[in-house]
Design an enzyme around this catalytic site. Structure first.
Site, PDB file in Angstrom:
ATOM      1  N   GLY A  31       0.797  -1.228   0.000  1.00 47.62           N
ATOM      2  CA  GLY A  31       0.000   0.000   0.000  1.00 47.62           C
ATOM      3  C   GLY A  31       0.826   1.272   0.000  1.00 47.62           C
ATOM      4  O   GLY A  31       2.021   1.254  -0.233  1.00 47.62           O
ATOM      5  N   LEU A  33       0.343   3.621  -2.246  1.00 48.03           N
ATOM      6  CA  LEU A  33       0.703   3.374  -3.644  1.00 48.03           C
ATOM      7  C   LEU A  33       1.259   4.611  -4.341  1.00 48.03           C
ATOM      8  O   LEU A  33       0.809   5.729  -4.121  1.00 48.03           O
ATOM      9  CB  LEU A  33      -0.539   2.867  -4.386  1.00 48.03           C
ATOM     10  CG  LEU A  33      -1.165   1.598  -3.788  1.00 48.03           C
ATOM     11  CD1 LEU A  33      -2.449   1.244  -4.540  1.00 48.03           C
ATOM     12  CD2 LEU A  33      -0.187   0.437  -3.799  1.00 48.03           C
ATOM     13  N   HIS A  37       4.031   1.278  -8.223  1.00 50.82           N
ATOM     14  CA  HIS A  37       2.993   0.263  -8.035  1.00 50.82           C
ATOM     15  C   HIS A  37       1.999   0.289  -9.202  1.00 50.82           C
ATOM     16  O   HIS A  37       1.577  -0.742  -9.707  1.00 50.82           O
ATOM     17  CB  HIS A  37       2.197   0.537  -6.753  1.00 50.82           C
ATOM     18  CG  HIS A  37       2.985   0.442  -5.482  1.00 50.82           C
ATOM     19  ND1 HIS A  37       3.185   1.530  -4.655  1.00 50.82           N
ATOM     20  CD2 HIS A  37       3.588  -0.604  -4.878  1.00 50.82           C
ATOM     21  CE1 HIS A  37       3.874   1.147  -3.594  1.00 50.82           C
ATOM     22  NE2 HIS A  37       4.147  -0.138  -3.700  1.00 50.82           N
ATOM     23  N   LYS A 149      12.762  -2.829  -8.689  1.00 46.06           N
ATOM     24  CA  LYS A 149      13.273  -1.997  -7.597  1.00 46.06           C
ATOM     25  C   LYS A 149      13.799  -2.900  -6.472  1.00 46.06           C
ATOM     26  O   LYS A 149      14.845  -2.649  -5.885  1.00 46.06           O
ATOM     27  CB  LYS A 149      12.139  -1.103  -7.096  1.00 46.06           C
ATOM     28  CG  LYS A 149      12.217  -0.663  -5.672  1.00 46.06           C
ATOM     29  CD  LYS A 149      12.820   0.707  -5.587  1.00 46.06           C
ATOM     30  CE  LYS A 149      13.161   1.112  -4.178  1.00 46.06           C
ATOM     31  NZ  LYS A 149      12.201   0.750  -3.171  1.00 46.06           N
ATOM     32  N   VAL A 176      10.410   2.450 -11.639  1.00 48.66           N
ATOM     33  CA  VAL A 176       9.840   3.759 -11.968  1.00 48.66           C
ATOM     34  C   VAL A 176      10.502   4.783 -11.039  1.00 48.66           C
ATOM     35  O   VAL A 176      10.591   4.560  -9.820  1.00 48.66           O
ATOM     36  CB  VAL A 176       8.309   3.763 -11.799  1.00 48.66           C
ATOM     37  CG1 VAL A 176       7.734   5.140 -12.084  1.00 48.66           C
ATOM     38  CG2 VAL A 176       7.684   2.716 -12.725  1.00 48.66           C
ATOM     39  N   MET A 184      11.155   5.428  -6.982  1.00 50.44           N
ATOM     40  CA  MET A 184       9.941   5.637  -6.177  1.00 50.44           C
ATOM     41  C   MET A 184       9.836   4.564  -5.108  1.00 50.44           C
ATOM     42  O   MET A 184      10.141   3.396  -5.357  1.00 50.44           O
ATOM     43  CB  MET A 184       8.707   5.602  -7.063  1.00 50.44           C
ATOM     44  CG  MET A 184       8.595   6.826  -7.908  1.00 50.44           C
ATOM     45  SD  MET A 184       6.984   6.903  -8.687  1.00 50.44           S
ATOM     46  CE  MET A 184       7.177   8.453  -9.557  1.00 50.44           C
ATOM     47  N   SER A 185       9.415   4.980  -3.923  1.00 52.24           N
ATOM     48  CA  SER A 185       9.252   4.053  -2.810  1.00 52.24           C
ATOM     49  C   SER A 185       8.280   4.670  -1.813  1.00 52.24           C
ATOM     50  O   SER A 185       8.295   5.889  -1.606  1.00 52.24           O
ATOM     51  CB  SER A 185      10.609   3.832  -2.123  1.00 52.24           C
ATOM     52  OG  SER A 185      10.425   3.243  -0.856  1.00 52.24           O
TER      53      SER A 185
HETATM   54  P1  AMP Z   1       5.897  -2.612  -1.753  1.00 56.64           P
HETATM   55  O1  AMP Z   1       4.534  -2.013  -1.568  1.00 56.64           O
HETATM   56  O2  AMP Z   1       7.014  -1.692  -1.439  1.00 56.64           O
HETATM   57  O3  AMP Z   1       6.014  -3.966  -1.088  1.00 56.64           O
HETATM   58  O4  AMP Z   1       6.032  -2.900  -3.298  1.00 56.64           O
HETATM   59  C1  AMP Z   1       5.089  -3.683  -3.996  1.00 56.64           C
HETATM   60  C2  AMP Z   1       5.642  -4.012  -5.369  1.00 56.64           C
HETATM   61  O5  AMP Z   1       5.881  -2.807  -6.077  1.00 56.64           O
HETATM   62  C3  AMP Z   1       6.977  -4.767  -5.313  1.00 56.64           C
HETATM   63  O6  AMP Z   1       6.987  -5.777  -6.312  1.00 56.64           O
HETATM   64  C4  AMP Z   1       7.972  -3.692  -5.612  1.00 56.64           C
HETATM   65  O7  AMP Z   1       9.159  -4.160  -6.198  1.00 56.64           O
HETATM   66  C5  AMP Z   1       7.193  -2.829  -6.587  1.00 56.64           C
HETATM   67  N1  AMP Z   1       7.754  -1.468  -6.630  1.00 56.64           N
HETATM   68  C6  AMP Z   1       7.960  -0.650  -5.570  1.00 56.64           C
HETATM   69  N2  AMP Z   1       8.549   0.504  -5.976  1.00 56.64           N
HETATM   70  C7  AMP Z   1       8.711   0.396  -7.310  1.00 56.64           C
HETATM   71  C8  AMP Z   1       9.259   1.247  -8.316  1.00 56.64           C
HETATM   72  N3  AMP Z   1       9.773   2.442  -8.021  1.00 56.64           N
HETATM   73  N4  AMP Z   1       9.266   0.816  -9.584  1.00 56.64           N
HETATM   74  C9  AMP Z   1       8.757  -0.406  -9.903  1.00 56.64           C
HETATM   75  N5  AMP Z   1       8.225  -1.258  -9.013  1.00 56.64           N
HETATM   76  C10 AMP Z   1       8.194  -0.863  -7.732  1.00 56.64           C
END
Ligand code: AMP
Length: 282
Positions: A31, A33, A37, A149, A176, A184-185
């Site tokens: 989440g 997002l 995401h 990422k 991304v 992005m994070s």
């Molecule tokens: P998270 O919510 O951080 O657990 O991420 C959920 C999914 O989104 C995971 O597969 C991450 O690798 C992907 N994700 C997170 N940040 C990015 C990004 N900047 N670019 C591409 N995928 C991402």
């Protein structure tokens, strides 16, 4: 779009959908997002009849001194974003549902979880593979999308799916980035203005090393050293490097000498209290 919070309901929905011949794509998330995401969701939308996004802050992938209790959340905003990109189902289980008191199983990938983030976050990947296995069993996807990422996480999931014969295609999606290059994070939200600005130096340092590699610098240690030097030169706020390493991109083993195979440069840095990761293929 429908929100389902119940594990029996999501599994019944998935079973019925598969029985009626529909294909399912899963995008697992925690989440808060962002466009990274959403890119996964857009790719999923192109590939299946039904797109399921899970939003679950998975407690068992956080260490005791990590940010589980303050991980950012915005369910209403997330639901609106999912609706916008054409998601069909948002699955929002509770902790008690996924981990009842009687819970006692886990899924572990052994070797490739030892280095990189696995070294600094013991138990993290076991938490990831356990929850992803549960999500696979609950949502029965034909295909699932993960971001590059989290490069090691993607490799660990591929290994698990291979080892345990999950009948699921795993798709990796390119990182991304923000306009200044920062990956992005959800955790970027923790960064105060000044650290947020300086965080762009992480990607710049990776780019610098990639350029040197292209010009002929092939020694792994020397390239990692240049990343470290760039950060020392550019950063004003205090930071600690957790790792800067070059790995074989296909089998995720460390490259210590000259780079002769497709490789990826990976970094984890703690900036103030925020742990940031990034990577770049060489
Ligand atoms: P998270 O919510 O951080 O657990 O991420 C959920 C999914 O989104 C995971 O597969 C991450 O690798 C992907 N994700 C997170 N940040 C990015 C990004 N900047 N670019 C591409 N995928 C991402």
């Amino acid at each position: 779009m429908q929100q389902i919070g119940n594990i029996k309901e999501i599994q019944a929905f998935a079973l019925e959908s598969r029985r009626s011949g529909k294909t399912i794509a899963l995008v697992p998330t925690m989440g808060y997002l962002h466009d990274g995401h959403l890119e996964l969701m857009k790719r999923a939308r192109e590939k299946a009849d039904l797109v399921i996004v899970s939003i679950f802050i998975n407690p068992i992938q956080f260490g005791p001194n990590e940010d589980l209790d303050c991980y950012p959340q915005d369910l209403d905003g997330d639901l609106a974003k999912c609706r916008n990109v054409g998601v069909d189902i948002v699955f929002t289980p509770t902790r008690e549902m996924l981990y009842p008191d009687s819970f006692q199983s886990s899924v572990e990938v052994k070797e490739i979880t030892k280095g990189l983030c696995g070294a600094g976050r013991p138990g993290h990947f076991q938490g990831v593979t356990t929850v992803v296995s549960k999500l696979f069993n609950l949502t029965l996807p034909n295909i699932a999308f993960f971001g590059e990422k989290d490069f090691q996480q993607l490799a660990v999931i591929r290994q698990m799916v291979d080892d345990l014969n999950f009948p699921i295609e795993i798709v990796g999606v390119q990182i991304v980035r923000e306009s200044d290059g920062l990956a992005m994070s959800s955790r970027n939200a923790y960064l105060p203005d000044r650290e947020r600005k300086e965080a762009a130096n992480i990607f710049q340092a990776l780019i610098h090393a990639k350029a040197l590699h292209k010009q002929g610098l092939k020694e792994s240690k020397a390239l990692c050293q240049t990343v470290s030097e760039q950060l020392d030169k550019k950063m004003e706020s205090p930071f600690q490097v957790e790792y800067i390493k070059i790995y074989n991109a296909s089998n995720l083993t460390e490259i210590n000498g000259p780079i002769t195979t497709p490789a990826v440069l990976l970094i984890a840095v703690k900036l103030g209290g925020t742990r940031l990761i990034d990577n770049l293929k060489l």
